[in-house]
Enzyme design. Structure first.
Site, PDB file in Angstrom:
ATOM      1  N   ASN A 105     -11.493 -12.823   4.167  1.00 53.52           N
ATOM      2  CA  ASN A 105     -12.291 -14.980   4.088  1.00 53.52           C
ATOM      3  C   ASN A 105     -11.900 -15.328   3.686  1.00 53.52           C
ATOM      4  OD1 ASN A 105     -11.948 -13.643   1.629  1.00 53.52           O
ATOM      5  ND2 ASN A 105     -13.761 -12.875   1.157  1.00 53.52           N
ATOM      6  N   ASP A 153     -16.227 -10.913   5.483  1.00 54.88           N
ATOM      7  CA  ASP A 153     -16.367 -10.427   4.150  1.00 54.88           C
ATOM      8  C   ASP A 153     -15.927  -8.526   5.201  1.00 54.88           C
ATOM      9  OD1 ASP A 153     -16.690  -9.452   2.267  1.00 54.88           O
ATOM     10  OD2 ASP A 153     -17.658 -11.062   1.610  1.00 54.88           O
ATOM     11  N   GLY A 162      -9.626  -8.093  -1.504  1.00 53.71           N
ATOM     12  CA  GLY A 162     -10.411  -7.044  -2.595  1.00 53.71           C
ATOM     13  C   GLY A 162      -9.843  -8.357  -4.049  1.00 53.71           C
ATOM     14  N   SER A 176      -2.164   0.258  -7.716  1.00 50.30           N
ATOM     15  CA  SER A 176      -1.429  -0.061  -8.350  1.00 50.30           C
ATOM     16  C   SER A 176      -0.264   0.469  -9.859  1.00 50.30           C
ATOM     17  CB  SER A 176      -2.124  -1.415  -9.116  1.00 50.30           C
ATOM     18  OG  SER A 176      -1.217  -2.230  -9.788  1.00 50.30           O
ATOM     19  N   TYR A 214     -10.074  -4.970 -13.391  1.00 50.98           N
ATOM     20  CA  TYR A 214      -9.429  -4.697 -12.252  1.00 50.98           C
ATOM     21  C   TYR A 214      -8.699  -3.137 -11.920  1.00 50.98           C
ATOM     22  CZ  TYR A 214      -5.074  -4.944  -9.062  1.00 50.98           C
ATOM     23  OH  TYR A 214      -3.972  -4.254  -8.255  1.00 50.98           O
ATOM     24  N   LYS A 258      -8.894  -0.036  -9.129  1.00 54.70           N
ATOM     25  CA  LYS A 258      -8.074   0.421  -8.399  1.00 54.70           C
ATOM     26  C   LYS A 258      -7.905   2.392  -9.043  1.00 54.70           C
ATOM     27  CE  LYS A 258      -6.019  -3.251  -6.141  1.00 54.70           C
ATOM     28  NZ  LYS A 258      -7.080  -3.132  -5.046  1.00 54.70           N
ATOM     29  N   ASN A 291       5.252  -4.245  -9.240  1.00 57.22           N
ATOM     30  CA  ASN A 291       5.640  -5.460  -9.587  1.00 57.22           C
ATOM     31  C   ASN A 291       6.255  -6.030  -8.343  1.00 57.22           C
ATOM     32  OD1 ASN A 291       5.139  -4.543 -12.355  1.00 57.22           O
ATOM     33  ND2 ASN A 291       4.921  -6.557 -12.814  1.00 57.22           N
ATOM     34  N   SER A 340       5.809 -19.480 -21.214  1.00 60.90           N
ATOM     35  CA  SER A 340       6.115 -18.509 -22.383  1.00 60.90           C
ATOM     36  C   SER A 340       6.233 -17.302 -21.830  1.00 60.90           C
ATOM     37  CB  SER A 340       4.522 -18.473 -22.691  1.00 60.90           C
ATOM     38  OG  SER A 340       4.522 -20.305 -22.672  1.00 60.90           O
ATOM     39  N   ARG A 373       0.517 -10.461 -24.870  1.00 64.55           N
ATOM     40  CA  ARG A 373      -0.438 -10.619 -24.226  1.00 64.55           C
ATOM     41  C   ARG A 373      -1.201  -9.275 -24.244  1.00 64.55           C
ATOM     42  NH1 ARG A 373       0.307 -11.846 -17.816  1.00 64.55           N
ATOM     43  NH2 ARG A 373       1.290  -9.703 -17.939  1.00 64.55           N
ATOM     44  N   ASP A 416      -0.679  -5.909 -22.319  1.00 63.72           N
ATOM     45  CA  ASP A 416       0.262  -5.727 -22.162  1.00 63.72           C
ATOM     46  C   ASP A 416       1.206  -4.135 -22.246  1.00 63.72           C
ATOM     47  OD1 ASP A 416       0.355  -8.125 -19.806  1.00 63.72           O
ATOM     48  OD2 ASP A 416       2.402  -9.058 -21.072  1.00 63.72           O
TER      49      ASP A 416
HETATM   50  P1  NAD Z   1      -4.307 -11.205  -2.126  1.00 65.68           P
HETATM   51  O1  NAD Z   1      -4.811 -11.733  -2.668  1.00 65.68           O
HETATM   52  O2  NAD Z   1      -2.779 -12.258  -1.672  1.00 65.68           O
HETATM   53  O3  NAD Z   1      -4.605 -10.841  -1.054  1.00 65.68           O
HETATM   54  C1  NAD Z   1      -5.845 -10.794  -0.720  1.00 65.68           C
HETATM   55  C2  NAD Z   1      -6.225 -10.718   0.260  1.00 65.68           C
HETATM   56  O4  NAD Z   1      -7.558 -10.573   0.645  1.00 65.68           O
HETATM   57  C3  NAD Z   1      -6.801 -12.502   0.189  1.00 65.68           C
HETATM   58  O5  NAD Z   1      -6.199 -12.994   1.819  1.00 65.68           O
HETATM   59  C4  NAD Z   1      -7.854 -12.835   0.309  1.00 65.68           C
HETATM   60  O6  NAD Z   1      -8.357 -14.106   0.968  1.00 65.68           O
HETATM   61  C5  NAD Z   1      -8.618 -11.971   0.939  1.00 65.68           C
HETATM   62  N1  NAD Z   1     -10.337 -11.050   1.024  1.00 65.68           N
HETATM   63  C6  NAD Z   1     -10.403 -10.804  -0.746  1.00 65.68           C
HETATM   64  N2  NAD Z   1     -11.551 -10.539  -0.843  1.00 65.68           N
HETATM   65  C7  NAD Z   1     -12.470 -10.599   0.305  1.00 65.68           C
HETATM   66  C8  NAD Z   1     -13.311 -10.041   0.534  1.00 65.68           C
HETATM   67  N3  NAD Z   1     -14.608  -9.967   0.103  1.00 65.68           N
HETATM   68  N4  NAD Z   1     -13.373  -9.922   2.419  1.00 65.68           N
HETATM   69  C9  NAD Z   1     -12.464 -10.480   3.243  1.00 65.68           C
HETATM   70  N5  NAD Z   1     -11.313 -10.324   3.259  1.00 65.68           N
HETATM   71  C10 NAD Z   1     -11.083 -10.465   1.276  1.00 65.68           C
HETATM   72  O7  NAD Z   1      -3.123 -10.371  -2.881  1.00 65.68           O
HETATM   73  P2  NAD Z   1      -2.485  -9.281  -3.007  1.00 65.68           P
HETATM   74  O8  NAD Z   1      -0.909  -9.729  -3.659  1.00 65.68           O
HETATM   75  O9  NAD Z   1      -1.441  -9.716  -1.401  1.00 65.68           O
HETATM   76  O10 NAD Z   1      -2.318  -7.911  -2.717  1.00 65.68           O
HETATM   77  C11 NAD Z   1      -2.896  -7.365  -2.039  1.00 65.68           C
HETATM   78  C12 NAD Z   1      -3.288  -5.729  -3.042  1.00 65.68           C
HETATM   79  O11 NAD Z   1      -2.254  -5.024  -3.387  1.00 65.68           O
HETATM   80  C13 NAD Z   1      -4.956  -6.050  -3.642  1.00 65.68           C
HETATM   81  O12 NAD Z   1      -6.121  -5.261  -2.832  1.00 65.68           O
HETATM   82  C14 NAD Z   1      -4.284  -5.771  -4.597  1.00 65.68           C
HETATM   83  O13 NAD Z   1      -4.550  -5.555  -5.413  1.00 65.68           O
HETATM   84  C15 NAD Z   1      -3.118  -4.852  -4.319  1.00 65.68           C
HETATM   85  N6  NAD Z   1      -1.839  -5.258  -5.392  1.00 65.68           N
HETATM   86  C16 NAD Z   1      -1.446  -6.283  -5.743  1.00 65.68           C
HETATM   87  C17 NAD Z   1      -0.434  -6.578  -6.574  1.00 65.68           C
HETATM   88  C18 NAD Z   1       0.328  -7.736  -6.773  1.00 65.68           C
HETATM   89  O14 NAD Z   1       1.233  -8.029  -7.988  1.00 65.68           O
HETATM   90  N7  NAD Z   1       0.052  -8.814  -6.491  1.00 65.68           N
HETATM   91  C19 NAD Z   1      -0.292  -5.143  -6.674  1.00 65.68           C
HETATM   92  C20 NAD Z   1      -1.176  -4.005  -7.813  1.00 65.68           C
HETATM   93  C21 NAD Z   1      -1.501  -4.206  -6.489  1.00 65.68           C
HETATM   94  N1  UFG Z   2       4.805 -12.292 -18.845  1.00 65.86           N
HETATM   95  C1  UFG Z   2       5.582 -13.630 -19.751  1.00 65.86           C
HETATM   96  N2  UFG Z   2       5.504 -14.850 -19.542  1.00 65.86           N
HETATM   97  C2  UFG Z   2       4.215 -15.405 -18.064  1.00 65.86           C
HETATM   98  C3  UFG Z   2       3.992 -14.147 -17.217  1.00 65.86           C
HETATM   99  C4  UFG Z   2       4.079 -12.925 -17.985  1.00 65.86           C
HETATM  100  O1  UFG Z   2       6.439 -12.434 -20.371  1.00 65.86           O
HETATM  101  O2  UFG Z   2       3.672 -16.156 -17.968  1.00 65.86           O
HETATM  102  C5  UFG Z   2       5.784 -11.100 -18.738  1.00 65.86           C
HETATM  103  C6  UFG Z   2       4.884 -10.477 -19.035  1.00 65.86           C
HETATM  104  O3  UFG Z   2       4.309 -10.231 -21.318  1.00 65.86           O
HETATM  105  C7  UFG Z   2       5.044  -8.859 -18.755  1.00 65.86           C
HETATM  106  C8  UFG Z   2       5.869  -8.740 -17.022  1.00 65.86           C
HETATM  107  O4  UFG Z   2       5.980 -10.726 -17.527  1.00 65.86           O
HETATM  108  O5  UFG Z   2       6.068  -7.881 -19.555  1.00 65.86           O
HETATM  109  C9  UFG Z   2       5.222  -9.074 -16.133  1.00 65.86           C
HETATM  110  O6  UFG Z   2       4.033  -9.258 -16.338  1.00 65.86           O
HETATM  111  P1  UFG Z   2       3.409  -9.818 -14.863  1.00 65.86           P
HETATM  112  O7  UFG Z   2       2.188 -10.544 -15.142  1.00 65.86           O
HETATM  113  O8  UFG Z   2       4.050 -10.250 -13.536  1.00 65.86           O
HETATM  114  O9  UFG Z   2       3.097  -8.271 -14.728  1.00 65.86           O
HETATM  115  P2  UFG Z   2       2.291  -7.078 -14.911  1.00 65.86           P
HETATM  116  O10 UFG Z   2       3.132  -6.103 -14.763  1.00 65.86           O
HETATM  117  O11 UFG Z   2       1.539  -7.270 -16.478  1.00 65.86           O
HETATM  118  O12 UFG Z   2       1.275  -6.943 -13.827  1.00 65.86           O
HETATM  119  C10 UFG Z   2       1.393  -6.576 -12.547  1.00 65.86           C
HETATM  120  C11 UFG Z   2       0.490  -7.092 -11.682  1.00 65.86           C
HETATM  121  C12 UFG Z   2      -1.202  -6.341 -11.508  1.00 65.86           C
HETATM  122  C13 UFG Z   2      -0.117  -5.088 -10.733  1.00 65.86           C
HETATM  123  C14 UFG Z   2       0.546  -4.669 -12.630  1.00 65.86           C
HETATM  124  C15 UFG Z   2       1.252  -3.510 -11.753  1.00 65.86           C
HETATM  125  O13 UFG Z   2      -0.527  -8.610 -12.322  1.00 65.86           O
HETATM  126  O14 UFG Z   2      -2.002  -6.269 -11.223  1.00 65.86           O
HETATM  127  O15 UFG Z   2       1.794  -5.993 -12.396  1.00 65.86           O
HETATM  128  O16 UFG Z   2       1.867  -3.210 -10.361  1.00 65.86           O
HETATM  129  F1  UFG Z   2      -1.464  -3.878 -11.975  1.00 65.86           F
END
Ligand code: NAD
Ligand code: UFG
Length: 333
Positions: A32, A58, A83, A125, A150, A154, A180, A217, A294, A297
């Site tokens: 979407n 959606d 999501g 995740s 969030y 999961k 990550n 930061s 933060r 964390d």
């Molecule tokens: P993203 O936001 O780039 O991609 C998600 C996509 O889903 C987007 O294109 C968004 O438009 C679409 N979307 C959201 N809600 C929708 C809905 N109701 N209907 C249709 N489309 C919808 O995120 P991403 O980084 O590609 O992550 C993909 C998945 O992996 C997510 O479920 C996220 O939680 C999970 N994940 C991501 C990370 C990360 O760090 N990126 C880490 C762990 C898990």
């Molecule tokens: N960090 C900074 N400054 C910033 C951003 C991040 O110092 O501006 C530090 C954080 O404190 C952490 C590390 O960089 O120590 C990584 O932070 P991220 O926000 O990039 O990633 P996280 O590990 O906190 O979380 C990410 C996703 C979550 C997911 C998780 C594990 O945001 O959704 O990885 O997959 F669940």
């Protein structure tokens, strides 16, 4: 035979679709564009030189999903990327997160059940591990204790999938716990595009290097880690994408099952190491300051990826240098 990819226009979804197209899979995407843009679909087609079937809609809407399954009788599996994923926003908008992530997954699974499609790959995740029981994290480590809505979505969806499989073991489910993800496709045509000021480290570093943000930061330098800054398992998004192909292969090979895999590299880098690696790989300066920790964390989080290596024959291959270069390359163009 085709694969339905929800959220396929997003960051991880788009890279996974490219890899799936590259091995000859037929792809149907529903998105979407709540966190992505239509031009990504064009970029996917350009990179893979293949067509995709696309539905703008959606994935929480039953009628839309039924239309897709009615019109595409060749769907054999679903990969659910759709999501919301912002930790901070989920604290502000828990109902939106629970609805989009959990109701979405439930409606999708119910519709799959109706159409007797039972192969499902779910984007989970490392956040489900909460405060890690031990490092490196194996799939057997305890889950729970998530610190934001969030992460809780999961955790709950994982539980729903386990209950579903228990009730009907003809389902074939892979739960992939991403660490990550960073980097972008080497073409520079698709990548991560957070809206507004990024929360995650790599997109923030890239914008500081590019001059769009003034300085990074670093959230805390008093953790019990090698240099006091947080340690994470950064994985190149293309490696992560390939993990989905291997998971799909596993589901196609086995009769049925529920499988859980960590997708990480098994190596932890600190924030300071990331800054230095980025500067070295790109030649750009990343000014930073030390800021307070933060909230929510943890100090250290990295995977033991051996199960995926053993059972899926998958291993992350790209280096930290490639992660940094490709992140920068995407931003530059
Ligand atoms: P993203 O936001 O780039 O991609 C998600 C996509 O889903 C987007 O294109 C968004 O438009 C679409 N979307 C959201 N809600 C929708 C809905 N109701 N209907 C249709 N489309 C919808 O995120 P991403 O980084 O590609 O992550 C993909 C998945 O992996 C997510 O479920 C996220 O939680 C999970 N994940 C991501 C990370 C990360 O760090 N990126 C880490 C762990 C898990
Ligand atoms: N960090 C900074 N400054 C910033 C951003 C991040 O110092 O501006 C530090 C954080 O404190 C952490 C590390 O960089 O120590 C990584 O932070 P991220 O926000 O990039 O990633 P996280 O590990 O906190 O979380 C990410 C996703 C979550 C997911 C998780 C594990 O945001 O959704 O990885 O997959 F669940």
């Amino acid at each position: 035979m085709s694969i339905l990819v929800t959220g396929g226009a997003g960051y991880i979804g788009s890279h996974t679709v490219v890899e799936l197209l590259n091995i000859g899979e037929e792809i149907i995407i529903i998105d979407n564009f709540s966190n992505s843009k239509p031009s990504t679909l064009e970029s996917i087609k350009e990179i893979a030189k293949k067509e995709i079937r696309f539905y703008e809609g959606d994935y929480t809407n039953k009628e839309t999903l039924e239309k897709i399954f009615e019109e595409n009788k060749d769907i054999t599996a679903v990969i659910n990327f759709a999501g919301y994923k912002s930790v901070g926003e989920s604290v502000q908008k828990p109902l939106e997160y629970y609805t989009n992530n959990i109701s979405g997954a439930l409606i999708l699974l119910k519709t799959m059940q109706k159409y007797n499609i039972k192969k499902f790959i779910f984007s989970s995740s490392a956040t489900v591990y909460g405060e890690p029981e031990r490092i490196p994290l194996t799939e057997e480590c305890k889950t729970g204790g998530t610190t934001n809505p969030y992460g809780t979505t999961k955790l709950y969806i994982e539980q729903i999938l386990k209950d579903l499989y228990k009730s009907d073991n003809s389902w074939d489910i892979a739960i992939l716990r991403y660490f990550n993800p960073v980097g972008a496709h080497e073409s520079g045509k698709i990548g991560e595009e957070p809206q507004g000021i990024p929360n995650n480290l790599m997109p923030y570093i890239v914008r500081v290097a590019g001059g769009q943000l003034e300085q990074l930061s670093i959230f805390g330098n008093d953790y019990n880690t090698k240099d006091g800054t947080g340690v994470r398992d950064y994985i190149h998004v293309v490696d992560l994408a390939k993990g989905h192909l291997k998971a799909l292969e596993k589901l196609n090979k086995e009769k049925s099952g529920l499988y859980i895999y960590n997708l990480g590299t098994g190596t932890g880098y600190s924030v300071l190491e990331m800054v230095k690696a980025f500067e070295k790989a790109t030649g750009q300066k990343v000014p930073y300051k030390i800021a307070p920790r933060r909230e929510g964390d943890i100090a250290t989080c990295y995977s033991n990826p051996e199960k995926a290596q053993r059972e899926l024959n998958w291993k992350a291959e790209k280096t930290l240098e490639e992660m940094c270069k490709d992140s920068w390359n995407y931003w530059k163009f």
